[in-house]
Design a protein around this motif. Sequence first.
Motif, short mmCIF file in Angstrom:
data_model
loop_
_atom_site.label_atom_id
_atom_site.label_comp_id
_atom_site.label_asym_id
_atom_site.label_seq_id
_atom_site.Cartn_x
_atom_site.Cartn_y
_atom_site.Cartn_z
N ALA A 81 0.84 -1.20 0.00
CA ALA A 81 0.00 0.00 0.00
C ALA A 81 0.87 1.26 0.00
O ALA A 81 0.61 2.21 -0.74
N ALA A 82 1.93 1.25 0.80
CA ALA A 82 2.85 2.40 0.84
C ALA A 82 3.58 2.55 -0.49
O ALA A 82 3.77 3.66 -0.99
N VAL A 83 3.99 1.44 -1.07
CA VAL A 83 4.67 1.49 -2.36
C VAL A 83 3.73 2.07 -3.41
O VAL A 83 4.11 2.95 -4.19
N SER A 84 2.49 1.60 -3.42
CA SER A 84 1.50 2.10 -4.39
C SER A 84 1.29 3.60 -4.24
O SER A 84 1.18 4.32 -5.23
N ALA A 85 1.28 4.07 -3.00
CA ALA A 85 1.09 5.51 -2.74
C ALA A 85 2.28 6.32 -3.23
O ALA A 85 2.13 7.49 -3.60
N LEU A 86 3.46 5.71 -3.26
CA LEU A 86 4.69 6.42 -3.65
C LEU A 86 5.06 6.24 -5.12
O LEU A 86 5.93 6.96 -5.63
N MET A 87 4.43 5.30 -5.81
CA MET A 87 4.84 4.96 -7.17
C MET A 87 4.84 6.14 -8.14
O MET A 87 5.78 6.29 -8.92
N VAL A 88 3.84 6.97 -8.09
CA VAL A 88 3.75 8.07 -9.05
C VAL A 88 4.90 9.06 -8.86
O VAL A 88 5.55 9.46 -9.82
N SER A 89 5.17 9.42 -7.61
CA SER A 89 6.26 10.38 -7.38
C SER A 89 7.63 9.72 -7.51
O SER A 89 8.60 10.36 -7.92
N ALA A 90 7.71 8.43 -7.20
CA ALA A 90 8.99 7.72 -7.24
C ALA A 90 9.37 7.29 -8.65
O ALA A 90 10.53 6.96 -8.89
N MET A 91 8.41 7.29 -9.55
CA MET A 91 8.70 6.86 -10.91
C MET A 91 8.07 7.86 -11.90
O MET A 91 7.12 7.52 -12.62
N PRO A 92 8.63 9.06 -11.97
CA PRO A 92 8.07 10.10 -12.84
C PRO A 92 8.54 9.98 -14.29
O PRO A 92 8.76 10.98 -14.98
N CYS A 93 8.69 8.77 -14.74
CA CYS A 93 9.31 8.50 -16.05
C CYS A 93 8.63 9.27 -17.17
O CYS A 93 9.30 9.99 -17.93
N LYS A 94 7.33 9.11 -17.32
CA LYS A 94 6.64 9.72 -18.45
C LYS A 94 6.76 11.24 -18.44
O LYS A 94 7.05 11.84 -19.47
#
Length: 162
Positions: A137-150
Amino acid sequence: MIKGDLRGLGMVCLGIAALAAAVIAGSPVIASDAAADAVQREGAIFERQSIMDQLDKDGELLGNIAAGIEPPEKLGEVTRSIANGARDSVVSFRSILPGGRSKPEVWSNHADFMQRMETFARDAEAMAKAGESGDMAAVSALMVSAMPCKQCHDVYRAPKKP
């Protein structure tokens, strides 16, 4: 012993003679330095691309874990790999080496680009810590900011050539 010392001196003399001949003949020594620099430059660009390729694979694996396609046991390993790749990518882009799929804007707007890369590395590290604890759940919450690839690629990466 003296005989060996003279043989060494002879090798040094041959080396100096070869260097002198190269300089007289149009300086291929300098050309080989330029060639060595080009090889080193291409190697650095290749390494940078390899880091990004691995980040792409790790991002896909993380997406599959989040979707339940891959087992959650890989969560800590993949988030740590992403954090390491993010940190390595920061280092790989510090030197201004145009090439690969980097748009010219990476270099003309290097301060903004590097700020984005530093944020990526920081946020990916936070995600890795959550992943290593097994907290999906914490990883999911951080994924967008942690992986701003696009968001970064839209501005700074050229599309693949067909």
